[in-house]
Design a protein around this motif. Structure first.
Motif, PDB file in Angstrom:
ATOM      1  N   GLU A 327       0.820  -1.213   0.000  1.00 36.32           N
ATOM      2  CA  GLU A 327       0.000   0.000   0.000  1.00 36.32           C
ATOM      3  C   GLU A 327       0.848   1.256   0.000  1.00 36.32           C
ATOM      4  O   GLU A 327       0.466   2.263  -0.599  1.00 36.32           O
ATOM      5  CB  GLU A 327      -0.951  -0.004   1.206  1.00 36.32           C
ATOM      6  CG  GLU A 327      -2.173  -0.867   0.986  1.00 36.32           C
ATOM      7  CD  GLU A 327      -3.298  -0.552   1.970  1.00 36.32           C
ATOM      8  OE1 GLU A 327      -3.264   0.519   2.600  1.00 36.32           O
ATOM      9  OE2 GLU A 327      -4.202  -1.388   2.108  1.00 36.32           O
ATOM     10  N   ILE A 328       2.004   1.219   0.677  1.00 40.95           N
ATOM     11  CA  ILE A 328       2.854   2.409   0.747  1.00 40.95           C
ATOM     12  C   ILE A 328       3.375   2.768  -0.635  1.00 40.95           C
ATOM     13  O   ILE A 328       3.300   3.922  -1.068  1.00 40.95           O
ATOM     14  CB  ILE A 328       4.032   2.192   1.724  1.00 40.95           C
ATOM     15  CG1 ILE A 328       3.508   1.885   3.130  1.00 40.95           C
ATOM     16  CG2 ILE A 328       4.939   3.426   1.759  1.00 40.95           C
ATOM     17  CD1 ILE A 328       4.586   1.500   4.121  1.00 40.95           C
ATOM     18  N   ILE A 329       3.891   1.787  -1.356  1.00 41.25           N
ATOM     19  CA  ILE A 329       4.494   2.087  -2.665  1.00 41.25           C
ATOM     20  C   ILE A 329       3.434   2.269  -3.745  1.00 41.25           C
ATOM     21  O   ILE A 329       3.738   2.772  -4.826  1.00 41.25           O
ATOM     22  CB  ILE A 329       5.518   1.009  -3.088  1.00 41.25           C
ATOM     23  CG1 ILE A 329       4.851  -0.358  -3.289  1.00 41.25           C
ATOM     24  CG2 ILE A 329       6.664   0.925  -2.094  1.00 41.25           C
ATOM     25  CD1 ILE A 329       5.789  -1.416  -3.855  1.00 41.25           C
ATOM     26  N   ILE A 344      -3.564  10.385 -18.864  1.00 43.73           N
ATOM     27  CA  ILE A 344      -3.122  10.819 -17.547  1.00 43.73           C
ATOM     28  C   ILE A 344      -1.857  10.029 -17.205  1.00 43.73           C
ATOM     29  O   ILE A 344      -1.831   8.802 -17.315  1.00 43.73           O
ATOM     30  CB  ILE A 344      -4.191  10.570 -16.457  1.00 43.73           C
ATOM     31  CG1 ILE A 344      -5.466  11.362 -16.751  1.00 43.73           C
ATOM     32  CG2 ILE A 344      -3.652  10.944 -15.069  1.00 43.73           C
ATOM     33  CD1 ILE A 344      -6.618  11.035 -15.802  1.00 43.73           C
ATOM     34  N   LEU A 345      -0.818  10.742 -16.802  1.00 46.92           N
ATOM     35  CA  LEU A 345       0.412  10.096 -16.347  1.00 46.92           C
ATOM     36  C   LEU A 345       0.432  10.134 -14.824  1.00 46.92           C
ATOM     37  O   LEU A 345       0.163  11.178 -14.221  1.00 46.92           O
ATOM     38  CB  LEU A 345       1.628  10.839 -16.904  1.00 46.92           C
ATOM     39  CG  LEU A 345       3.001  10.281 -16.525  1.00 46.92           C
ATOM     40  CD1 LEU A 345       3.238   8.921 -17.184  1.00 46.92           C
ATOM     41  CD2 LEU A 345       4.112  11.262 -16.908  1.00 46.92           C
ATOM     42  N   SER A 346       0.720   9.005 -14.189  1.00 45.48           N
ATOM     43  CA  SER A 346       0.774   8.964 -12.729  1.00 45.48           C
ATOM     44  C   SER A 346       2.115   8.393 -12.284  1.00 45.48           C
ATOM     45  O   SER A 346       2.717   7.566 -12.973  1.00 45.48           O
ATOM     46  CB  SER A 346      -0.376   8.111 -12.168  1.00 45.48           C
ATOM     47  OG  SER A 346      -0.193   6.741 -12.500  1.00 45.48           O
ATOM     48  N   ARG A 347       2.567   8.821 -11.124  1.00 48.43           N
ATOM     49  CA  ARG A 347       3.818   8.314 -10.569  1.00 48.43           C
ATOM     50  C   ARG A 347       3.555   7.768  -9.163  1.00 48.43           C
ATOM     51  O   ARG A 347       3.047   8.482  -8.302  1.00 48.43           O
ATOM     52  CB  ARG A 347       4.859   9.444 -10.498  1.00 48.43           C
ATOM     53  CG  ARG A 347       6.120   9.106  -9.680  1.00 48.43           C
ATOM     54  CD  ARG A 347       7.007   8.107 -10.393  1.00 48.43           C
ATOM     55  NE  ARG A 347       7.885   7.400  -9.464  1.00 48.43           N
ATOM     56  CZ  ARG A 347       9.159   7.699  -9.215  1.00 48.43           C
ATOM     57  NH1 ARG A 347       9.715   8.724  -9.835  1.00 48.43           N
ATOM     58  NH2 ARG A 347       9.873   6.979  -8.376  1.00 48.43           N
ATOM     59  N   ASP A 348       3.845   6.497  -8.952  1.00 52.50           N
ATOM     60  CA  ASP A 348       3.880   5.960  -7.587  1.00 52.50           C
ATOM     61  C   ASP A 348       5.349   5.740  -7.249  1.00 52.50           C
ATOM     62  O   ASP A 348       6.239   6.167  -7.986  1.00 52.50           O
ATOM     63  CB  ASP A 348       3.030   4.693  -7.443  1.00 52.50           C
ATOM     64  CG  ASP A 348       3.428   3.584  -8.407  1.00 52.50           C
ATOM     65  OD1 ASP A 348       4.638   3.380  -8.586  1.00 52.50           O
ATOM     66  OD2 ASP A 348       2.541   2.927  -8.982  1.00 52.50           O
ATOM     67  N   TYR A 349       5.633   5.078  -6.135  1.00 56.89           N
ATOM     68  CA  TYR A 349       7.026   5.037  -5.685  1.00 56.89           C
ATOM     69  C   TYR A 349       7.942   4.295  -6.654  1.00 56.89           C
ATOM     70  O   TYR A 349       9.083   4.704  -6.881  1.00 56.89           O
ATOM     71  CB  TYR A 349       7.112   4.402  -4.299  1.00 56.89           C
ATOM     72  CG  TYR A 349       8.493   4.519  -3.706  1.00 56.89           C
ATOM     73  CD1 TYR A 349       8.996   5.767  -3.329  1.00 56.89           C
ATOM     74  CD2 TYR A 349       9.309   3.402  -3.540  1.00 56.89           C
ATOM     75  CE1 TYR A 349      10.273   5.888  -2.812  1.00 56.89           C
ATOM     76  CE2 TYR A 349      10.586   3.521  -3.016  1.00 56.89           C
ATOM     77  CZ  TYR A 349      11.062   4.769  -2.651  1.00 56.89           C
ATOM     78  OH  TYR A 349      12.322   4.896  -2.137  1.00 56.89           O
ATOM     79  N   SER A 385      12.706   7.144   3.204  1.00 53.49           N
ATOM     80  CA  SER A 385      12.787   7.458   1.768  1.00 53.49           C
ATOM     81  C   SER A 385      11.584   6.918   1.004  1.00 53.49           C
ATOM     82  O   SER A 385      11.213   7.468  -0.042  1.00 53.49           O
ATOM     83  CB  SER A 385      14.069   6.870   1.169  1.00 53.49           C
ATOM     84  OG  SER A 385      15.204   7.503   1.693  1.00 53.49           O
ATOM     85  N   ILE A 386      10.958   5.870   1.525  1.00 48.86           N
ATOM     86  CA  ILE A 386       9.825   5.253   0.841  1.00 48.86           C
ATOM     87  C   ILE A 386       8.630   6.216   0.752  1.00 48.86           C
ATOM     88  O   ILE A 386       7.709   6.008  -0.046  1.00 48.86           O
ATOM     89  CB  ILE A 386       9.424   3.932   1.556  1.00 48.86           C
ATOM     90  CG1 ILE A 386       8.642   3.018   0.602  1.00 48.86           C
ATOM     91  CG2 ILE A 386       8.651   4.213   2.837  1.00 48.86           C
ATOM     92  CD1 ILE A 386       8.457   1.611   1.124  1.00 48.86           C
ATOM     93  N   PHE A 387       8.675   7.282   1.553  1.00 48.94           N
ATOM     94  CA  PHE A 387       7.582   8.272   1.536  1.00 48.94           C
ATOM     95  C   PHE A 387       7.915   9.481   0.658  1.00 48.94           C
ATOM     96  O   PHE A 387       7.143  10.450   0.626  1.00 48.94           O
ATOM     97  CB  PHE A 387       7.263   8.728   2.960  1.00 48.94           C
ATOM     98  CG  PHE A 387       6.863   7.604   3.874  1.00 48.94           C
ATOM     99  CD1 PHE A 387       5.625   6.993   3.742  1.00 48.94           C
ATOM    100  CD2 PHE A 387       7.735   7.136   4.842  1.00 48.94           C
ATOM    101  CE1 PHE A 387       5.258   5.935   4.570  1.00 48.94           C
ATOM    102  CE2 PHE A 387       7.373   6.090   5.683  1.00 48.94           C
ATOM    103  CZ  PHE A 387       6.138   5.483   5.550  1.00 48.94           C
TER     104      PHE A 387
END
Length: 500
Positions: A327-329, A344-349, A385-387
């Motif tokens: 869930e975090i990443i 739409i471009l999205s960025r997750d971790y 850093s994961i946040f």
């Protein structure tokens, strides 16, 4: 998107990126002040101006200088070597946008850090932009003002006034001493006095003045993470963790809450809003992303409170892949519409994802940004850093997408059908220093008939296990020029610019 995944031609060749400029370059061993770290970057719609915001609450403006230099005949333009021509910018002005504040009711310190900058429509030679910190949005006007000076004075600078005391004055203003009775003894000579001149006001120099036109405050209980202008040029939205508000640029004391995800009982809260953006063409449509990895498209014509979405974009979880970090990443840190509003471009971790707004079954393409860090998620969680919240951007023609990573690296991917472009560049004067020579191999999926192939991570190398990465140097903020292949990115307090 002129080069979208539906086009039938071959993919464009990979770009070769070159260093263009750097502002605020650090010398070796120089310590970076916290207040100087860049926290926002934004090009205006024309691409002629660039704005940056920093943690010290300042906004710095840059203007393009190469347009005038290249004005000429068509024949001259054809003879020019276009590999040499690229956008060049110079420092224009800066101003203090936000100051640190203290909320006495909540005993909360509000830092001056600029979270987002958005350009508004220019008018009458003046530039307008919105800037926001955690709580307060400001509307700025930047305009050239002529400095007026009074010249041709009658006072002769060589004659200094005498130090003797002035004659005593009686109540009616006439000197008591008859020798100083100028009014009774004075008479104008015939033809006037040639040495007597009227003072003339001249304006030779100009200076840029930034004025705060409006302040939009007291509308957010939580930290503002996004502001976005509407295509109508009159309204904009601001979003925090639980709400999206709609404002009119002319009205600062009233906003309309259009999205509210706050549950009745806060213990039932499962996701928060992470980013929000207006559709670039349709002023009634906007999208917002969540910490659960979903994107909701809403239409303001449906209802005043848009808690129900028109479309929901999310990728189903792969069976057996769930872990403590899932869930975090999955939390989306940034979303951007393509220029035509189709994607739409999205960025997750860990990844960049490209979504077609007409297809909500899943992303049309996924790009792995730093997949080799997956085994190190535990360490990244320990050092927070994961946040980290990385931004993403698309080229104006929609053919490429880009985002940042650690060690001041950023990645550029080809977004057209069949493209295998996947460049890794460093925010330095030699961007290709970390370039991996072997292109990332596309891995075919069952759905590759309808979707673009997924890019793999970088080729195995010295940093394949993530050990060589510097997690303190992260490239969070970047922007793509709206009409040319030029990227601006922030590495701590330095602004680097590249072209291809």
């Amino acid at each position: 998107m002129s080069g979208d995944s539906s086009s039938g031609g071959p993919p464009p060749p990979s770009l070769e990126w070159r260093f263009s400029q750097v502002f605020g370059e650090r010398t070796a061993g120089e310590e970076v002040q916290e207040v100087d770290i860049i926290s926002a970057i934004e090009f205006d719609k024309s691409g002629d101006h660039l704005a940056t915001g920093d943690r010290g609450g300042r906004v710095v403006l840059f203007e393009r200088t190469d347009n005038k230099d290249h004005a000429g005949s068509r024949r001259d333009a054809e003879q020019m070597d276009y590999t040499v021509r690229h956008p060049e910018f110079r420092y224009k002005t800066e101003f203090q946008s936000h100051e640190p504040e203290f909320d006495y009711l909540k005993s909360l310190e509000i830092e001056e850090k600029i979270n987002k900058i958005r350009w508004c429509q220019p008018a009458n030679g003046a530039l307008f932009l919105l800037s926001t910190n955690d709580k307060t949005i400001k509307y700025w006007k930047v305009q050239e003002k002529k400095i007026k000076k009074i010249s041709e004075m009658n006072i002769d600078p060589s004659k200094t006034p005498s130090s003797s005391s002035p004659p005593p004055i009686v109540a009616n203003g006439v000197p008591a001493d008859p020798a100083h009775d100028y009014l009774s003894n004075f008479s104008f000579p015939l033809g006037g006095i040639p040495s007597l001149r009227l003072p003339v006001v001249t304006s030779q120099e100009t200076s840029l003045v930034a004025r705060c036109r409006r302040v939009y405050a007291h509308a957010h209980d939580y930290h503002i993470n996004s502001i976005s202008n509407s295509s109508d040029g009159e309204t904009f939205i601001s979003a925090d963790d639980l709400r999206v508000n709609l404002w009119n640029l002319e009205i600062s004391n009233q906003s309309f809450n259009i999205v509210d995800v706050k549950p009745t009982n806060m213990e039932d809260l499962t996701e928060v809003i992470t980013s929000a953006e207006f559709h670039p063409i349709h002023c009634n449509m906007l999208a917002y992303s969540s910490s659960k990895g979903s994107i909701r498209l809403i239409d303001m014509r449906q209802s005043a409170l848009c808690d129900s979405h028109t479309k929901l974009f999310e990728e189903p979880e792969a069976p057996g892949s769930r872990s403590f970090f899932t869930e975090i990443i999955a939390s989306i840190s940034d979303i951007k519409f393509s220029r035509d509003g189709r994607y739409i471009l999205s960025r997750d971790y860990m990844t960049l994802k490209l979504w077609d707004i007409n297809m909500d079954s899943g992303p049309v393409a996924s790009y792995q940004v730093h997949e080799h860090l997956r085994p190190k998620l535990c360490d990244l969680y320990e050092n927070d850093s994961i946040f980290d919240k990385f931004e993403c951007c698309l080229s104006g023609d929609g053919l490429r997408v880009a985002t940042g990573s650690y060690s001041n690296l950023f990645r550029v991917f080809g977004a057209s059908k069949g493209s295998t472009e996947a460049a890794t560049l460093e925010a330095s004067k030699n961007p290709m220093r970390r370039q991996i020579q072997t292109p990332a191999r596309p891995s075919r999926t069952i759905s590759s008939m309808t979707r673009m192939v997924r890019r793999g991570s970088e080729s195995p190398g010295a940093e394949a296990n993530g050990n060589g990465y510097d997690f303190t140097n992260k490239l969070l903020h970047m922007a793509w020029h709206p009409t040319e292949n030029s990227i601006a990115c922030a590495a701590a307090n330095s602004l680097y610019m590249y072209y291809a």
